[in-house]
Enzyme design. Structure first.
Site, short mmCIF file in Angstrom:
data_model
loop_
_atom_site.label_atom_id
_atom_site.label_comp_id
_atom_site.label_asym_id
_atom_site.label_seq_id
_atom_site.Cartn_x
_atom_site.Cartn_y
_atom_site.Cartn_z
N GLY A 267 0.76 -1.04 -0.06
CA GLY A 267 -0.14 -0.01 0.00
C GLY A 267 0.80 1.21 -0.10
O GLY A 267 0.60 1.89 -1.03
N ALA A 268 1.66 1.41 0.86
CA ALA A 268 2.60 2.45 0.92
C ALA A 268 3.52 2.20 2.01
O ALA A 268 3.63 1.24 2.85
CB ALA A 268 1.69 3.77 1.71
N GLU A 270 6.63 4.13 4.95
CA GLU A 270 6.82 5.17 5.95
C GLU A 270 8.10 5.77 6.02
O GLU A 270 8.47 6.26 7.00
CB GLU A 270 6.46 4.64 7.13
CG GLU A 270 7.46 3.79 7.88
CD GLU A 270 6.92 2.39 7.65
OE1 GLU A 270 6.09 2.12 6.82
OE2 GLU A 270 7.16 1.61 8.75
N ASN A 271 8.94 5.60 4.96
CA ASN A 271 10.55 6.19 5.01
C ASN A 271 10.27 7.51 5.56
O ASN A 271 9.67 8.23 5.20
CB ASN A 271 10.96 6.27 3.62
CG ASN A 271 10.51 5.14 2.50
OD1 ASN A 271 10.98 4.01 3.04
ND2 ASN A 271 9.77 5.30 1.64
N GLU A 304 0.74 5.91 7.36
CA GLU A 304 2.25 6.22 7.23
C GLU A 304 2.82 7.61 7.91
O GLU A 304 3.74 7.38 8.59
CB GLU A 304 2.34 6.49 5.37
CG GLU A 304 1.79 5.31 4.68
CD GLU A 304 2.25 3.83 5.17
OE1 GLU A 304 3.32 3.65 5.63
OE2 GLU A 304 1.52 2.94 4.66
N GLU A 326 3.50 -2.09 13.36
CA GLU A 326 2.10 -2.05 12.50
C GLU A 326 0.75 -2.06 13.31
O GLU A 326 -0.31 -1.35 13.07
CB GLU A 326 2.43 -3.45 11.61
CG GLU A 326 3.53 -3.23 10.58
CD GLU A 326 3.43 -2.09 9.73
OE1 GLU A 326 2.41 -1.09 9.67
OE2 GLU A 326 4.61 -1.64 9.10
#
Ligand code: TRP
Ligand code: ZN
Length: 880
Positions: A267-268, A270-271, A304, A326
């Site tokens: 999905g995405a 979080e860097n 995120e 998570e």
């Protein structure tokens, strides 16, 4: 069959012998030969460093140069393979290692590490992608401060982005290239590293934190799609404000960047300071995104962003602790969405997802604890259990400790562990310390897999005016865990009296009851409530206070009463679902024996009352009218499942409901047709949801006027929600009109890949025998691309996980197709292939013929001698 590699075990954790404090990266980007220079400041970390042996991991990379403290290392001092770099006789004092590697982003079809998408460069490093960029201590307990210099052709990549804050940038004299330097002052593990370079459009905005710090906000996307980023930007600003208001957490860098890309495995991500998103969770406008898409964009943007504290500032010691970031972050995004929208409706939607995705996982061969203790391939543990059940565990913690105690524990967690790579033990200790609670039994939620079953029995004694409630719990055996201990299960409850109000009681004996929470801690407990004025209907597990299955012997009349009167909206919904489920399970055996399915008039009355009740919000009424799906029924039946009988029963039951509701359906459908200007807000989305559930029921009857209404809505809708709902109602009922409508939809949106995913999904989920051939044809359609995970999930994932009758065809052709497809995709993108294979996870619950056919295909996959570790792991566990 390929031999398996040794698994990783939680009990084997050891801190790294060496650690890395600073990482200076220099990327010279080029499509098929990118050069990466990594200067690592390394120091001994444990006594093991005395061996002088430094072991770094790599994955498909080529070493081009190696220096230690500035001097080239002779070949005798190291061994370099594509998967490892081992250096001998390194000093037992801090030193600098300079590694030059070459990688080929254009050939990177796994979408892990540095790869190309739409001609741009991007990275994905969680969980183990950084090792595909350079040799490293690629584990989350190695925290370093990163400086990244990116250099590329100015024409190909005018935009150069990295983690942290932007530094110096400029042209490289005498060349057509330019560079930019980014510095991230917050120590982070390598999985949070990111880089993006390319030609992109941007939407910008600003946010001022509550302590007055200005933050520049940017969302990058394909040129021309900037306007489709406005909702995501709005969601981002609301997320930033919410985290300040609810958790007291502020953003910490000068800039926060989101980049939307088309090719993305999940999905995405979080860097730090540079979130990279699957574009379907960024782009939204009324013509192309449905209300569900809007809600997903809001939820994923929030998720995120919230990781900046739960995941980044405090990260995980090792991948066994994945739920630490998570589960907690899902809990936080669920709470955010509840505050932005309707709390009860959000709760119902989340529980539906949990029951549809996590319960089958927990009850099948892939069951694992929220904190696994063993894994072969970590990418296969980004599961509904770690995410969704992980969030439920945090929610139970709040239920048990109370909102205030929970917040004190969270505050201590942020204060004590900022900058740490932490564990579940660290997290729980914060709550034990601030509240004085003993969480030893509660901790079993992290280590015991399987969905606990609660059997409840109640009895009211007129003479003594007491109510006895017996609760028994059982945690079923799961792979590797045959015997389970009793859990601490918070049961939120009420005793509903004859007038619909919750009844009072004076005292309770038999166990701990605090306010409206029963603390179940023993295998079986009888709670006696004293001085109860009348026979109550028990309302248990209010707001779904624990991720369990509850069996309670309530009559249809009691359930109907609960639908009408329970003050807990979740349980009103649950009671209606239970009534429907009873009818569907009985109907399935009727259908299997060729008998017609009976429709309980009690169910119809319950649905009719909810439909007509103007005091209830439309979104809630829509949820109640959506009866359980085919997979929900299969799960409830649990063994010898015949998907055709289930589909027949459900179709007939819905027909009965449609007849029972009669003219009310069309009346209500028309009443909501108020031609407002489209707004994606929760209230308007709720009105559309109710109206479209009604249309779906009407269309399922096959009546000509209903189909005409659907066609009219399809043609005249001014938004994707209504257009898609009309199309989907016709398509899901396999009506002849669908061909023309699907064609028209394709024509209208051709060129818009995200919308065509909806089209691929609808094509793949038509419950008709020709669908499999249609899916095979679409594999070579220009709208499809094997290289793009969204396309694959829409078409092949749609077929295998959302078309129960056709995937589970009695001739096995659906299984055969998926096996072929997975074997093919596995060579290109193992993560996505392994995820598709999960469609087989409930194969043992099928009736014998289908079960045999499914097993044969699983064995065929397992017999392949070139499986990726990802697919190998899933197929092995699925068959075990
Ligand atoms: N950390 C990401 C999230 O939940 C998950 C993720 C994104 C991921 N991309 C991935 C996990 C690739 C494994 C592989 O927000
Ligand atoms: Zn996450």
């Amino acid at each position: 069959m390929k031999s398996e590699s040794a698994p990783f075990r939680l009990e084997d954790y050891r801190p790294p012998a060496f650690t890395i404090d600073r990482v200076d990266l220099d990327f010279r980007l080029s499509p098929s030969a990118t050069r990466v220079t990594a200067r690592l400041s390394i120091r001994p970390n444990t006594a093991d460093a005395a061996s002088g042996r430094l072991e770094l991991v790599g994955d498909e990379i080529l070493l081009k140069g190696l220096k230690l403290d500035g001097l080239p290392l002779p070949a005798s001092r190291f061994t370099a393979l594509p998967s490892s770099l081992s250096v001998r006789d390194v000093p037992n004092t801090p030193f600098e290692l300079e590694i030059e590697t070459e990688i080929d982003p254009s050939a990177n079809t796994k979408l892990m590490g540095l790869y190309r998408t739409n001609g741009n460069y991007c990275t994905q490093c969680e969980a183990e992608g950084f090792r595909r960029i350079t040799y490293f201590l690629d584990r989350p307990d190695v925290l370093a401060v990163y400086t990244t210099r990116i250099e590329a052709e100015k024409a190909d990549a005018p935009i150069l982005l990295g983690n942290g804050n932007p530094g110096e940038s400029g042209d490289i004299p005498g060349t057509t290239r330019h560079y930019a330097i980014w510095h991230d002052p917050f120590p982070k593990p390598s999985y949070l590293f990111a880089l993006v370079a390319g030609d992109l459009g941007v939407l910008t905005d600003r946010f001022t934190t509550r302590s007055g710090k200005p933050v520049e906000l940017r969302i990058y996307c394909e040129h021309g799609k900037e306007a489709r980023c406005t909702y995501a930007m709005d969601a981002l600003k609301r997320s930033m404000k919410w985290d300040e208001d609810v958790f007291g957490l502020e953003y910490d860098l000068d800039i926060f960047i989101i980049v939307a890309v088309s090719d993305f495995n999940m999905g995405a991500m979080e860097n730090k300071g540079l979130n990279i998103f699957n574009d379907k969770y960024v782009l939204a406008d009324p013509d192309t995104a449905s209300d569900i898409d809007y809600a997903n964009v809001e939820g994923v943007i929030a998720h995120e962003y919230f990781h900046n504290w739960t995941g980044n500032r405090i990260t995980c010691r090792d991948w066994f602790q994945l739920c630490l970031k998570e589960g907690l972050t899902v809990f936080r995004d669920q709470e955010f969405s509840s505050d932005m929208r309707s709390r009860p409706v959000k709760r119902i939607a989340d529980v539906r997802t949990l029951q549809a995705r996590q319960f089958p996982e927990d009850g099948g061969p892939l069951a694992h604890p929220v904190r696994p203790e063993i894994y072969h391939e970590i990418s296969n543990f980004y599961t509904p259990t770690v995410y969704e059940k992980g969030a439920e565990v945090v929610r139970m913690l709040r239920t048990i400790l109370g909102a205030e105690g929970f917040r004190r524990g969270m505050d201590l967690y942020f204060e004590r562990h900022d900058g740490d790579a932490a564990t579940i033990e660290d997290f729980l200790a914060c709550f034990s310390e601030t509240t004085g609670s003993d969480l030893a039994q509660f901790k079993l939620w992290y280590s015991q897999a399987g969905t606990p079953q609660i059997v409840a029995k109640g009895h009211y004694d007129e003479a003594s005016r007491s109510y006895r409630l017996t609760l028994a719990q059982n945690v079923p055996p799961t792979p590797g865990q045959p015997v389970k201990k009793s859990m601490h299960i918070p049961v939120r409850f009420g005793l509903i009296g004859p007038n619909g109000e919750d009844l009072d009681f004076s005292t309770v004996s038999g166990g701990k009851v605090e306010g409206d929470v029963i603390h179940m801690t023993e295998p079986a407990q009888t709670f006696v409530f004293h001085e109860v004025a009348a026979r109550p209907v028990p309302s248990l597990m209010r707001a779904f206070s624990a991720p369990v299955r509850l069996a309670i012997d309530l009559s249809s009349d009691d359930l109907l009463f609960q639908v009408r009167a329970d003050k807990d909206p979740f349980n009103r919904w649950q009671a209606a679902q239970t009534l429907a489920m009873r009818a569907l399970v009985a109907g399935t055996s009727d259908a299997a024996q060729g008998r017609h399915v009976q429709v309980d008039p009690t169910l119809v009355s319950a649905l009719a009352e909810i439909l007509e009740d103007e005091t209830l919000e439309p979104a809630f009424r829509a949820q109640v009218l959506q009866i359980p799906g085919e997979s929900d029924i299969a799960r409830e039946i649990g063994q010898d499942v015949d998907p055709d009988a289930i589909a027949t029963a459900r179709r007939q039951l819905r027909l009965g409901v449609t007849r029972g509701l009669g003219a009310r359906l069309a009346d209500r459908y028309r009443a909501f047709d108020d031609h407002r200007l489209y707004s994606p807000d929760a209230a308007d989305a709720g009105r559309r949801a109710l109206r479209n559930v009604l249309l779906d029921l009407m269309v399922a009857s096959g009546a000509a006027d209903a189909i005409a209404a659907a066609r009219h809505q399809f043609e005249t809708a001014d938004n994707m929600t209504d257009r898609l709902a009309a199309l989907s109602a016709v398509s899901a009922s396999a009506l002849a009109e669908r061909r023309h409508m699907l064609e028209a939809f394709y024509e209208r949106y051709q060129g818009d890949a995200l919308v065509l995913d909806k089209w691929l999904m609808l094509e793949a989920t038509v419950p008709a025998l020709e669908t499999l051939d249609r899916v095979k044809t679409l594999l070579v359609h220009p709208a499809f691309a094997l290289s793009n995970p969204n396309r694959v999930r829409a078409l092949v994932g749609g077929f295998s996980s959302s078309n129960p009758t056709q995937f589970n065809r009695a001739d096995g052709a659906g299984f055969d197709f998926l096996a072929d497809f997975v074997l093919d995709l596995d060579r290109r993108n193992p993560q996505t292939a392994a995820r598709l294979l999960i469609a087989f996870r409930s194969w043992r619950a099928l009736e014998p013929v289908r079960r045999g056919l499914a097993e044969a295909q699983l064995r065929r996959i397992a017999a392949s001698d070139r499986l990726s570790p990802d697919t190998q792991d899933i197929v092995t566990r699925t068959l075990a």
